[in-house]
Design an enzyme around this catalytic site. Sequence first.
Site, PDB file in Angstrom:
ATOM      1  CB  SER A 193      -0.904   0.696   1.493  1.00 34.81           C
ATOM      2  OG  SER A 193      -1.878  -1.360   0.875  1.00 34.81           O
ATOM      3  NE  ARG A 194       3.094   2.400  -5.203  1.00 35.65           N
ATOM      4  CZ  ARG A 194       3.323   1.100  -5.472  1.00 35.65           C
ATOM      5  NH1 ARG A 194       3.048   0.036  -4.719  1.00 35.65           N
ATOM      6  NH2 ARG A 194       2.792   1.162  -7.123  1.00 35.65           N
ATOM      7  CG  LEU A 195       1.601   2.625   4.401  1.00 33.52           C
ATOM      8  CD1 LEU A 195       0.341   1.818   4.925  1.00 33.52           C
ATOM      9  CD2 LEU A 195       1.736   4.510   4.640  1.00 33.52           C
TER      10      LEU A 195
END
Length: 215
Positions: A193-195
């Site tokens: 999730s692009r975290l």
Amino acid sequence: MNKSLADMRRDYTRDGLSETSAPEEPFALFRQWFQEAVQAEQAPVEPNAMTLATVDEQGRPHCRVLLLKALDERGFTFFTNYDSDKGAQLAHSPFAAMTFFWPGLERQVRIEGQVEKVSAEESDAYFHVRPLGSRLGAWASPQSRVIRDRAELERLLAETEQRFLEQAPHCPPHWGGYRLVPERMEFWQGRPSRLHDRLDYRLTAGSWVRQRLAP
């Protein structure tokens, strides 16, 4: 085409990077990641490939892909033609940034710092372990200069081969190494999730300070 580019994405799930597992100084972590990139099943063809960014006299940035050829506690060393565009840019502004990207491991390392020329002895030692063709090419190619066509380059090479017909080519005075002495090193590990995980090391008053950055 814009729609297809917008749809190009992947989720990163391979690994994580935490403060509890990361060393206090960045060189140990870089060596660990580099060895894992070399050994990885999906390792890039040249895991020592990196993008080098420099700045010209007008403040315009320039990037190109080079190969890392030495690493020790002093910094990261690469070799090139001192008369090339990158050489002129480093003479004007002796600061640079380099980025390593290992997609199979979903990892990236960014390094920033001051650049210095290595000693003539270091340049000479590396030059003499290069393949003969590469040594001849260092003499033949007026790197970054405009040439008429491929035939001109081949003519320059032929003239160089004749010049060194009776002797091994020595290191040219216009060719040698640079060492990037890091002041900042950031380690990026892809996460879902692009975290992503980002651990940032900065040299402060002679010691490395490690911080986590938001993705």
